[in-house]
Design a protein around this motif. Structure first.
Motif, short mmCIF file in Angstrom:
data_model
loop_
_atom_site.label_atom_id
_atom_site.label_comp_id
_atom_site.label_asym_id
_atom_site.label_seq_id
_atom_site.Cartn_x
_atom_site.Cartn_y
_atom_site.Cartn_z
N ILE A 24 0.30 -1.08 -0.21
CA ILE A 24 0.28 0.20 0.17
C ILE A 24 0.93 1.22 0.06
N VAL A 25 1.46 1.02 0.69
CA VAL A 25 2.58 2.45 1.02
C VAL A 25 3.40 2.68 -0.20
N GLY A 28 1.32 3.42 -2.96
CA GLY A 28 0.41 5.19 -2.84
C GLY A 28 1.31 6.12 -3.41
N ASN A 29 2.59 5.63 -2.60
CA ASN A 29 3.58 6.58 -3.07
C ASN A 29 3.64 6.81 -4.57
N MET A 31 1.77 5.82 -6.68
CA MET A 31 0.56 6.38 -7.58
C MET A 31 -0.10 8.31 -6.54
N SER A 32 0.08 8.45 -5.81
CA SER A 32 0.34 9.62 -5.37
C SER A 32 1.88 10.90 -5.86
N ASN A 35 1.35 13.48 -7.85
CA ASN A 35 0.99 15.12 -7.05
C ASN A 35 2.12 15.40 -6.64
N ALA A 36 2.71 14.59 -5.63
CA ALA A 36 3.20 15.14 -4.77
C ALA A 36 4.68 15.77 -5.50
N SER B 174 -5.55 11.56 -2.97
CA SER B 174 -4.56 10.07 -2.98
C SER B 174 -3.98 9.60 -1.99
N GLU B 175 -2.97 11.65 -1.91
CA GLU B 175 -1.52 11.53 -0.80
C GLU B 175 -2.38 11.58 0.34
N THR B 178 -3.00 7.66 0.94
CA THR B 178 -1.59 6.30 0.77
C THR B 178 -0.40 7.39 2.32
N ASN B 180 1.08 10.03 1.73
CA ASN B 180 2.78 10.62 1.32
C ASN B 180 2.36 11.94 1.58
#
Lengths: 453, 326, 475
Positions: A24-25, A28-29, A31-32, A35-36, B174-175, B178, B180
């Motif tokens: 997940i991490v 998720g990382n 995936m996101s 955005n980040a 989403s961040e 998850t 992030n």
């Protein structure tokens, strides 16, 4: 206690959760992180657009940063094509009043020129030690300058420093000449000839003739391989240097370091000290309207003073009309001594002549040269012997306009690339900004070196 | 009663004994730990191990000093509480402040009340709140992960970098889910917390009454609280608060706790609601962490009384749900 | 399915029920046949007769102590394996019985509650008749872990169970006959439904109903049933009959009743589960009095050794160490064989699981703490006396605290009948016999016309019952 099967089950579940959590991490990382990244870029953009507006920024990770605790981060800005546009340095500088201030400095990627200065946008009003107005004025002074920067103590003559066609003010047209009064180890006597038109140096020649009249000049010798220097041959170096002076019009801007070399002129590795000294003397002569003929007469006068005969009579004239004589044996004639009888500098020929003729005295106003510059020139002949002042600035001091102090922000004065005037009424602020710029310079120097090796 | 050596009824026993419960809790915290380590690197590992070790040592020391019977097995509750505490710390907490928190949690809130399981309030929660109150400046570091992945040893000992991240509203959904984004070590990743909660629920070591009612209360009272605080309310801000404040972590791991929360349905729901209302009521006036944790402690205190009252209620309860009357 | 066991000997305790022991009517050396009465209740006492399930010779009569601490005379009979039956053990020719006749038959058959309490069924029926109950509840919920004997009885003989229930319901004058069954037991439910369909026409005055209960333990205790079905919390001493106009019987008891009514078979055998986590699970039809060891021998998958043998279900039963001399009694529905498992003992962790699972909604941890500190009055205020000794709290306690033992023994101090008779109440056991009279004042009237002997009453009665099917049960 727990049974083994229970324990095994527990471990299985824990491992399962571990894998699940990691999936997940990491997932998720992935995936996101897009955005980040975008958000980080937005954040960077928000922070840095005031100094360097770029499409993207990348944080520099370098060991060199460890030596600069005051630097919070260094970023490289890229345009939309991914071509680097410049550096943004986010740093804290200590103001003279011991307060720390965050400041952003942006630099051109290639030429290490300052392209922008700003306080971080999220700085609180309380910690804004530089007012908007002051900042604007300081920006005017600093932006576009090459780092490192120091204060020029020059007077108004340098006020229009920022103009592209910089000239030293007060130059009189004509051909000016200066030569060294003593020979070097290779028995060469350096000379510089300078032609000035409309107050602009148009032609410079740096060469040296041998005291042995049978030998060739140094440029010729170097081209033929008789005079060897490190790097390019001396003649080319000389040409480059002269060319550089034509561009910058000001010997101090050649950024001579204390060991007599310069970094900023490509292809010049030799000791440029004689050139700088002589060029300055030429400029001084120009200001004083002391042309080449006058100079030659001055030399003759010295010879007459010493030997009661002029050069021609003594046979010291070579075929090019240079007076081939080293005053090595008679240092008293050109050396300035302080009260302890220690040599602190050399007098230019113009001054020597005046002294011989008895027309020189302290405070004398040369009618041709500007009063301030000349006064300083006469009053402090020790200008060539690098004086060490604390930070390159002696406000209000009646020092000579070309004073070069030894260091500024731990950088040798000779390394300085730009000289600016403090913004009136905002001395401390200007000083802080300069300190920030110089910190950037120090970092870049270390960072880029580190990157090369 | 029999003085006989024979074991008395019942002869079978549920597998859910105390070590099982604590191990399940440990396992349920694994995803959050993974998340913390992934984002905050060695620093997070050091903090987590340090807290767990310190908690265990402190507990064992106290038990030895007081000569209390601690049961015939290794007390896993120390590990659980140490881990829980570590996960609620910002990644750049110094070891000293972590130690202060652990000692407070272990000695004052756990051992003084009588050791594992006898504590009225949640040790991890109280320890965390204690350092938050004693020295808020120690606790300010919510910095972005890239600065925290690696660390210099000295910064673990002397000071955390107080680089507080003020605004979470820039983060995308989403961040936030998850994890992030900069936050506490273990409370950032919603997905991991939910997995932990699901695991606990499946294993039966969590009561859902309080967490669910707490979250529902938070959701329903958030607009009011926001209107009081800023006179504006945005749905985005609401989601961001819910995901980034650690409220879900608090709900799952502090309010789902067996020991310190009421055991019955009515009391559990009541406690959850009270906790939610208190959180929302204090939010405009207190720092986020305090307004989140202090109500939990208050409800912990309440739970004993609540259990008492709810028992009378449930004694009258009709057992009709045992019968399928259809 | 079940296995039949022909034990080499049986030990028949004279007290297997609530009440006073019967008096042995045989002496050593006597030959007894299947169905013969070997123990007769003394006149005027609250007791039931005891019958032999095998034929053979009485080897001795001596006092034994049952695992639950009760000291009782016991008749040991050596099996001659000839299976000689009493002549009277034959289907009743005509089933026209009056209510009191039917109750008399049940009484003489020695039937007592087989679910665990062991109250003489005849007495209970009679009381229900006096109270004029409307609902006749049949407890088909065997919720104890590992025990399935009642369920097997339903699966195998649903008609017997239903007919027995119907007959008894008619005998007590109830208008509804309700079967309580767990929602998970679909097979048994189906069997019951089919059976009800078959005999519905014979009992047109009765309304049949099946109530589904959640599968959990404990479910069948009368106070829990009262709360579940009627929404009433019975206080101590309140009876289902008075408060809810209902009476609750175990399905195995009903099976035995119908055997007695239709086939004239006294209560001399029962189905016992032998199961547990150390056993695959067996159901055995055994004569009452069969030593536990015989059952274990027949359960092939039980290895002799370290496993615990529990007389009764593993939550409320009693561990036995001498299976050779411990008989199966009328109330034994299961012999549990469980592994010895160490339960971690820790201080209470205040998890509240015990309060959560307590069927009576007590707070076992609080009560336990109070009892430990000697605050009995407070414990009673907390409702400690409501404890039904189901064992759930001890089962779930993560800290491994013996809550049940502590609380149930406190709860049992003040009452005798209500406490689960299978619980380890040796301390109270002897007292129960002496103090019984006082505790059962309400039921004394039932005993007045208690007849002697094993004479079978077979009179025709107004509310006649027709046999709906042929029986093939063999003992």
């Amino acid at each position: 206690m727990m049974t083994h099967s229970q324990l095994r089950q527990f471990i299985m579940e824990a491992v399962l959760l571990l894998v699940l959590g990691a999936a997940i991490v990491i997932g998720g990382n992935l995936m996101s992180s897009k955005n980040a990244t975008r958000r980080i870029q937005n954040e960077y953009h928000y922070r840095f657009s005031g100094v360097l507006d770029c499409a993207s920024y990348e944080k520099v990770k370098s060991k060199a940063l460890n030596d600069f605790p005051e630097i919070d981060g260094v970023y490289i800005g890229y345009d939309t094509m991914g071509i680097p546009k410049g550096y943004v340095v986010d740093l804290m500088v200590q103001m003279p009043n011991e307060q720390n201030m965050a400041i952003l400095v942006s630099l051109d990627y290639e030429s290490t020129r300052v392209t922008g200065i700003a306080l971080p946008p999220d700085t609180d009003e309380d910690s804004r030690y530089i007012s908007e107005d002051a900042m604007e004025l300081i920006k005017e002074k600093v932006i576009g300058r090459q780092i490192p920067i120091t204060f020029a103590t020059e007077d108004h003559s340098e006020d229009d420093d920022k103009s592209e066609n910089y000239t030293v003010e007060g130059l009189n047209d004509g051909v000016y000449y200066a030569q060294r009064l003593f020979d070097d180890r290779n028995r060469y006597i350096d000379y510089v000839e300078m032609e000035i038109e409309n107050g602009v140096i148009k032609k410079v020649k740096w060469d040296a003739f041998s005291t042995d009249k049978t030998n060739q000049d140094r440029s010729e010798a170097s081209l033929k391989g008789a005079y060897v220097t490190s790097g390019l041959d001396w003649a080319t170096q000389s040409y480059n240097l002269c060319h550089a002076l034509l561009e910058c019009q000001e010997p101090d801007r050649l950024a001579m370091k204390s060991n007599g070399t310069t970094d900023i002129v490509d292809g010049v590795t030799c000791d440029i000290r004689p050139f700088v000294e002589l060029a300055k003397e030429c400029i001084g002569n120009s200001k004083a309207g002391y042309g080449k003929e006058a100079y030659m007469r001055g030399l003759d006068a010295m010879l007459v003073h010493l030997f009661e005969k002029d050069a021609e009579e003594l046979g010291y004239l070579n075929e090019d009309g240079h007076i081939v004589f080293s005053f090595e044996k008679n240092p008293e004639i050109y050396t300035i001594y302080n009260d302890d009888e220690v040599a602190v500098g050399y007098m230019p020929v113009r001054q020597i002549e005046a002294v011989i003729n008895g027309t020189w005295h302290e405070g004398d106003q040369d009618p041709v040269s500007t009063p301030a510059s000349d006064g300083g020139n006469r009053g402090n002949g020790s200008n060539l012997d690098y004086d060490s002042t604390e930070d390159g600035l002696t406000p209000g001091g009646a020092l000579e306009n070309q004073i070069i102090t030894d260091s500024m922000d731990d950088l040798p004065m000779s390394e300085m690339a730009s000289f600016i005037e403090p913004v009136p009424d905002y001395y401390d602020e200007t000083r802080t900004v300069i300190k920030a710029c110089n910190t950037c310079y120090k970092f870049l120097k270390e960072y880029l070196n580190w990157k090369v090796t | 009663m029999s003085k006989d050596k024979r074991q008395l009824a019942p002869f079978i026993h549920t597998e859910k004994n105390a070590p099982y419960i604590y191990m399940t809790l440990l396992a349920s915290l694994v995803p959050c730990t993974v998340c913390g380590i992934f984002y905050y690197g060695i620093r997070a590992i050091v903090l987590i191990l340090f807290c767990m070790l310190a908690f265990t040592l402190s507990d064992n020391f106290c038990v030895r000093v007081t000569r209390r019977r601690s049961g015939d097995y290794f007390d896993l509750s120390s590990l659980v509480e140490g881990l829980l505490l570590a996960l609620m710390l910002p990644p750049n907490t110094t070891l000293i402040s972590a130690l202060v928190a652990v000692l407070f949690a272990s000695v004052i809130t756990k051992q003084v009340f009588g050791g594992a399981g006898s504590n009225i309030i949640n040790p991890a929660c109280s320890g965390r709140l204690f350092i938050e109150l004693v020295s808020p400046s120690w606790m300010q570091g919510f910095s972005y992960r890239e600065d925290n992945s690696w660390f210099s040893v000295i910064s673990l000992v002397v000071q955390g970098e107080p680089a507080k991240y003020k605004d979470y509203s820039n983060f995308t959904f989403s961040e936030l889910i998850t994890g992030n984004y900069p936050g506490l070590i273990g409370t950032a990743c919603l997905a991991c917390i939910v997995i932990g909660g699901l695991f606990l629920t499946l294993k039966g070591t969590m009561r859902l009454y309080s967490p669910v009612s707490y979250l529902i209360t938070l959701i329903s009272f958030y607009p009011i609280s926001m209107l009081i605080e800023t006179r504006t309310f945005t749905f985005d801000g609401f989601i961001v608060y819910l995901l980034s404040s650690g409220a879900v972590f608090v709900a799952v791991f502090l309010l789902g706790d067996l020991t310190t929360m009421p055991s019955r349905f009515t009391a559990g729901v009541f406690a959850g609601v009270v906790c939610g209302i208190l959180t929302m009521a204090t939010k405009p006036f207190l720092s986020p962490m305090v307004s989140l944790l202090a109500p939990v402690l208050a409800v912990n205190f309440l739970s004993f009384v609540l259990d008492f009252f709810s028992k009378t209620l449930s004694r009258r309860k009709v057992r009709s749900r045992e019968v399928d009357l259809s | 399915m079940f296995e039949r066991i022909y034990p080499s000997k049986i030990i028949l305790p004279m007290k297997m029920h609530s009440g006073v022991p019967a008096v042995p009517s045989v002496k050593a050396g006597d030959y007894v046949r299947i169905g013969q009465c070997v123990g007769i209740p003394e006149k005027g006492t609250f007791s039931v007769p005891v019958h032999s399930g095998i034929s053979g010779r009485v080897s001795e009569i001596k006092d034994i102590r049952l695992p639950n601490g009760i000291l009782t005379p016991a008749v040991t009979i050596i099996n001659d394996m000839k299976r000689t039956r009493l002549d009277s053990l034959r289907p009743r020719s005509g089933l026209k019985l009056s209510a009191s006749e039917a109750i008399g038959i049940i009484r003489d058959a020695g039937i007592c509650g087989m679910g665990g309490e062991g109250i003489p069924t005849a007495a209970k029926l009679k009381r229900a008749r006096t109270e004029v109950v409307s609902d006749f509840l049949v407890n088909c919920l065997q919720s104890e872990p590992y025990s399935t004997s009642d369920l097997v009885a339903i699966t195998e003989y649903p008609d017997y169970v239903v007919s027995g229930s119907s007959a008894c319901a008619r005998a007590v004058g109830a208008s509804r006959c309700i079967f309580l069954i767990s929602e998970n037991r679909k097979q048994q439910r189906q069997a019951l439904e089919n059976s009800i369909k078959r005999i519905k026409d014979d009992f047109k005055d009765l309304e049949f109903e099946i109530k589904l209960f959640r599968e959990r333990f404990p479910q069948g205790y009368y106070r829990l049933v009262a709360r579940a079905l009627y929404g009433k919390n019975l206080a101590l001493g309140e009876t289902l009959e008075k408060s809810c106009k209902a009476v609750l019987f175990n399905c195995s008891t009903m099976l035995a009743c119908w055997e007695a009514l239709s086939d004239n078979i006294p209560m001399m055998s029962r189905i016992v589960s032998v199961s547990g986590d150390a056993s695959g699970g067996h159901n055995m039809l055994v004569p009452i009095g069969t030593p536990v060891s015989e059952l274990l021998t027949n359960a092939q998958d039980i290895k002799n050794g370290s496993d615990r043998i529990v007389w009764g279900n593993c939550l409320t039963g009693i561990e036995i160490t001498d299976p050779e001399n411990t008989p199966v009694v009328k109330t034994t529905s299961v012999i549990s064989v469980v592994r010895r498992a160490e339960v971690p003992r820790t201080p209470c962790i205040h998890c509240g699981l015990c309060s959560e699972c307590c069927p009576m909604n007590l707070s076992p941890n609080t009560i336990f703490e109070m009892l430990n500190q000697g605050l009995k009055q407070k414990a009673a205020e907390e409702g400690a006396r409501d404890c039904i000794a189901c064992g759930s709290c001890s089962y779930v306690c993560p800290a491994g605290i013996n809550l049940t033992t502590s609380i149930a023994s406190f709860a049992g101090e003040g009452r005798i009948i209500e406490i689960n008779s299978l619980l380890d109440n040796r301390g109270a056991g002897d007292k129960s016999i002496e103090s019984y009279g006082a505790a059962s004042v309400g039921e004394a009237s039932l005993l007045e016309d208690y007849p002697d002997g094993d004479e079978k009453v077979s009179k025709r009665a107004a509310d006649s019952i027709t046999l709906p099917f042929e029986k093939d049960k063999e003992v």
